[in-house]
Motif scaffolding. Sequence first.
Motif, mmCIF file in Angstrom:
data_model
loop_
_atom_site.group_PDB
_atom_site.id
_atom_site.type_symbol
_atom_site.label_atom_id
_atom_site.label_comp_id
_atom_site.label_asym_id
_atom_site.label_seq_id
_atom_site.Cartn_x
_atom_site.Cartn_y
_atom_site.Cartn_z
ATOM 1 N N ASP A 32 -8.553 4.799 25.113
ATOM 2 C CA ASP A 32 -9.430 5.725 25.830
ATOM 3 C C ASP A 32 -9.348 7.106 25.202
ATOM 4 O O ASP A 32 -8.644 7.317 24.209
ATOM 5 N N SER A 33 -10.019 8.044 25.798
ATOM 6 C CA SER A 33 -10.072 9.400 25.244
ATOM 7 C C SER A 33 -8.710 10.071 25.238
ATOM 8 O O SER A 33 -8.465 10.983 24.448
ATOM 9 N N ALA A 34 -7.797 9.605 26.086
ATOM 10 C CA ALA A 34 -6.450 10.178 26.122
ATOM 11 C C ALA A 34 -5.509 9.487 25.131
ATOM 12 O O ALA A 34 -4.331 9.849 25.047
ATOM 13 N N GLY A 35 -6.011 8.480 24.418
ATOM 14 C CA GLY A 35 -5.178 7.786 23.451
ATOM 15 C C GLY A 35 -4.389 6.629 24.018
ATOM 16 O O GLY A 35 -3.530 6.068 23.338
ATOM 17 N N LEU A 36 -4.647 6.276 25.282
ATOM 18 C CA LEU A 36 -3.952 5.162 25.905
ATOM 19 C C LEU A 36 -4.729 3.865 25.699
ATOM 20 O O LEU A 36 -5.956 3.864 25.606
ATOM 21 N N ALA A 85 -16.479 -8.281 16.273
ATOM 22 C CA ALA A 85 -17.305 -7.259 15.630
ATOM 23 C C ALA A 85 -18.407 -6.775 16.563
ATOM 24 O O ALA A 85 -18.693 -5.565 16.637
ATOM 25 N N ALA A 86 -19.020 -7.699 17.308
ATOM 26 C CA ALA A 86 -20.081 -7.306 18.236
ATOM 27 C C ALA A 86 -19.535 -6.389 19.327
ATOM 28 O O ALA A 86 -20.211 -5.435 19.751
ATOM 29 N N LYS A 87 -18.336 -6.657 19.796
ATOM 30 C CA LYS A 87 -17.735 -5.832 20.848
ATOM 31 C C LYS A 87 -17.543 -4.400 20.367
ATOM 32 O O LYS A 87 -17.758 -3.440 21.126
ATOM 33 N N LEU A 88 -17.143 -4.233 19.114
ATOM 34 C CA LEU A 88 -16.912 -2.904 18.571
ATOM 35 C C LEU A 88 -18.223 -2.198 18.222
ATOM 36 O O LEU A 88 -18.445 -1.036 18.601
ATOM 37 N N LEU A 89 -19.102 -2.882 17.484
ATOM 38 C CA LEU A 89 -20.314 -2.238 17.003
ATOM 39 C C LEU A 89 -21.311 -1.938 18.116
ATOM 40 O O LEU A 89 -22.134 -1.021 17.987
ATOM 41 N N SER A 90 -21.254 -2.687 19.204
ATOM 42 C CA SER A 90 -22.193 -2.436 20.320
ATOM 43 C C SER A 90 -21.891 -1.123 21.027
ATOM 44 O O SER A 90 -22.736 -0.617 21.771
ATOM 45 N N GLN A 91 -20.686 -0.549 20.799
ATOM 46 C CA GLN A 91 -20.303 0.689 21.488
ATOM 47 C C GLN A 91 -20.391 1.914 20.573
ATOM 48 O O GLN A 91 -19.990 3.005 20.966
ATOM 49 N N LEU A 92 -20.913 1.721 19.363
ATOM 50 C CA LEU A 92 -20.994 2.836 18.422
ATOM 51 C C LEU A 92 -22.152 3.754 18.755
ATOM 52 O O LEU A 92 -23.165 3.351 19.331
ATOM 53 N N SER A 93 -22.008 4.999 18.339
ATOM 54 C CA SER A 93 -23.099 5.968 18.384
ATOM 55 C C SER A 93 -23.126 6.674 17.034
ATOM 56 O O SER A 93 -22.169 6.621 16.273
ATOM 57 N N SER A 144 -17.890 7.345 25.242
ATOM 58 C CA SER A 144 -16.819 7.866 26.103
ATOM 59 C C SER A 144 -15.607 8.314 25.301
ATOM 60 O O SER A 144 -14.487 8.346 25.827
ATOM 61 N N GLY A 145 -15.816 8.616 24.020
ATOM 62 C CA GLY A 145 -14.733 9.174 23.210
ATOM 63 C C GLY A 145 -13.621 8.193 22.886
ATOM 64 O O GLY A 145 -12.509 8.618 22.559
ATOM 65 N N ARG A 146 -13.890 6.949 22.997
ATOM 66 C CA ARG A 146 -12.835 5.968 22.709
ATOM 67 C C ARG A 146 -12.614 5.791 21.206
ATOM 68 O O ARG A 146 -13.468 6.132 20.391
ATOM 69 N N ARG A 147 -11.478 5.194 20.856
ATOM 70 C CA ARG A 147 -11.126 4.920 19.462
ATOM 71 C C ARG A 147 -10.520 3.524 19.359
ATOM 72 O O ARG A 147 -10.280 2.856 20.367
ATOM 73 N N VAL A 148 -10.242 3.139 18.142
ATOM 74 C CA VAL A 148 -9.686 1.811 17.867
ATOM 75 C C VAL A 148 -8.337 1.977 17.184
ATOM 76 O O VAL A 148 -8.143 2.852 16.346
#
Length: 826
Positions: free
Chosen positions: A244-248, A393-401, A426-430
Amino acid sequence: MCTVCQGVKGCVKSQNRCGGAGSVNVMSHLSSDQNWTILTAEYSHDDVVMDAMRTRLRQSPSVGVVEGEEVGGAQRVEMRFVTSEAEEVAGPSSDITSLVLRHRHGYWRAGVLLCVCGVVIFTTAFLLAYAVFSGRYHCSQVGEQDEEQQGGGAKQPAEGGAGLYLGELRVMMRRLLHDEDIYNTVSRVSRASHPPGSSEGTSLASEVLRRFRQLQMDHTWTESLYATLQFPHRSQRSSLWLLDSAGLISEQIPLNPSDFCPYSATGSTTGGVVYANYGRPEDFNWLKSAGVSVVGCVVVMRVGGGVSFAEKVWLAERSGAGGALIYPDPADLPQDPRRLGLNTHTAVSEHVHLGSGDPFTPGFPSFNHTQFPPIQSSGLPLIPALPVSATVAAKLLSQLSGPSCPTSWRGRLPYVRCVVGPEFSSGRRVKMAVHNVMTPVLLNNIFSSLEGRVEPDQYIILGAQRDSLGPGAVKSGVGTAILLELARTFSIMVKKGFSPRRSLLFVSWDAGEFGNVGATEWLEGYLSMLHLKAVAYFSLDQAVMGDDVLSAYISPLLVDLLDAAIRQVEHPKHTGQTIYSQAEREGGSWRIVKPLYLNSGAYSFTAFAGVPAVELRFSEERAYPFINTPLDSASRLQEVLAGRLGVTGRSLGELVGEMVLRLAHDHILPLRITSYAQTVLQFSAQLNKHSAELQSRGLSPQWVFSARGDYSRAAETLQRAIDYSDLHDPTTARFYNTRIIRVEYYFLSQYVSAVETPFRHVIHGRGDHTLSALTEHLALLTSDPQRFDEKRFRRQLAFFTWTLQGAANALNGDVWSIHNTHTYTH
């Protein structure tokens, strides 16, 4: 006086027995009427002659006969008619000799002509019969001796040559190749996963060795070595999380623990996600031009695009990425199990070492008991890499902007808009983590050979990968099956009279899944001798992935040999059509020929060792989706081929066998030694277009033009010398073959290190010394002049020029045959 004859007539006829002198004495005492009676009895068979004689005799009071003499090897009686001694002196005599001789001379000429014709016809027929039957008799004797020897090897004494004619060898080979054996071997090899060092892998190696020994080849042996391979950690699994945006950690994305990229960097990385299409150089260039930075991000790339996993990861790393994920897109690999496709939860695995062989012994062999210095291949990646499924891959790429991607980048992932990132909603990362471990593994390469009868120190090598991380029907099963079938076929052909001029070497390689480790380590161990002995290499890896389209990843030296072979072999799918005729119908046979690529089993032989190599493959327009997955089974491959696995494998084997037959049979190696002249000519044309810009920077392409001309002339001169030589003379054939066999080796640059730059070939290799690197740099003169590095280009040009000039000098032969004029220019 003749005592044998019973009368005058008998004396005349028996002159050879009684002697001519006696006959003359008898005749001299006879009257004119008696002489006439004798002549009438002797020559009454010819009325025409007798009429003339009567006319002459009526005018002559006396007649005489002179002593017989030889004409043309046969005696004859010459008769002269005279009146008297005085009349003979005073005027012309009444002589009938010319009349008799003219008549008999016609018979004599006809007889001589018939004799000459008979001798010519008999001699011609005898020579033809000798040429046809002498070779067959010799070969049949050799074949009978082979069959009589129980438990003996395949080698039989031979005076030299191929023994049987090439056409007879083709028929024999086609009759001996079996469809069923190929299918059965593929099924056996792919019944379970068999990675290097596993119990299944060891069992399969033992079976291949046993089958080679059953063939009673001339030599069968194994070579063992230790190599460092990478496998997933047994207790720590590689993982992928969403933060999430907090890095958790907000979500852990499930991965298959058996999916991994051998030789990936270990550790973890966290960042945004960037979609980079196939991960090709042009894809990363587009991202840069669009202002999308991949620095510190996890790059998601599609399988395919003509780029290996290793190249994708290397390009991502060079662009500053922190990690790499590689997935199969439905647009490239079918993903409908109902139509012979992958399921969406299957990933595709492949090694990511940008090179071949053991990455911890670059440039030298991993033979037993060798003390390895602490050297690591520059091709090992520094960032972690993982294979993921289309679902992940679909799970990751579907959330890109971020910016939209080009139309050509759009895949077929469901519910995915084509944007490149790098931001998540929502500012998330991988975060990704890779836990692999390096392990020393004992490898076993298995060899079996048929020794040549004329030039046994020249090797024609056929090889196939034996190991697989999955079932590996295509990856290792097809190649192993065709290898064993060709070995069986050629061993029987030798027993039936085939005497190959050169040796045939059949090899089952270990650790092919990890970058052709077994083959490359063998090359490194024998590099100093192979360029003098290895004629050509045939890779059988992944030989059957369909039955429609033939592809040949090939050295240009072997193109003519391939062209002749595809005209002889029937297409496996189109009955009655040769591979060549079918290719011509579908756009041209030139489409078959393709350049060697990094992951090919043939690549190291040419790019590293300087041996002409080829990898042949039947495929479909629709890609075979199961390669490098746990679904690569014999049953699925058989289903893709509609039950024609054995037939297609046999056709591929026949094609390889046809090329091997020519190399083993011909007095002069059928390699196109002028092929590289055309490649360099195309580059010279590009240089010529930029000559003005180069000269303005103080760079002259003249040396390249001169070297190209020297090479072209040297190759053409050598080819002409071969064409006008007595190729049946063993010394002459050996002299030319020794020069032909080294042509590929001459293109290995001597100015770069084999440890730091193992692929030294200036045409097919990788590195700054290659023609491709030089061409790319040259293009910057127009596309981006600010990035053109004059010092680097000068160095590249020098490396290439002197490698080409060295090849030209070597082709010329002796140093006194080389006439180079090198002038210094500012």
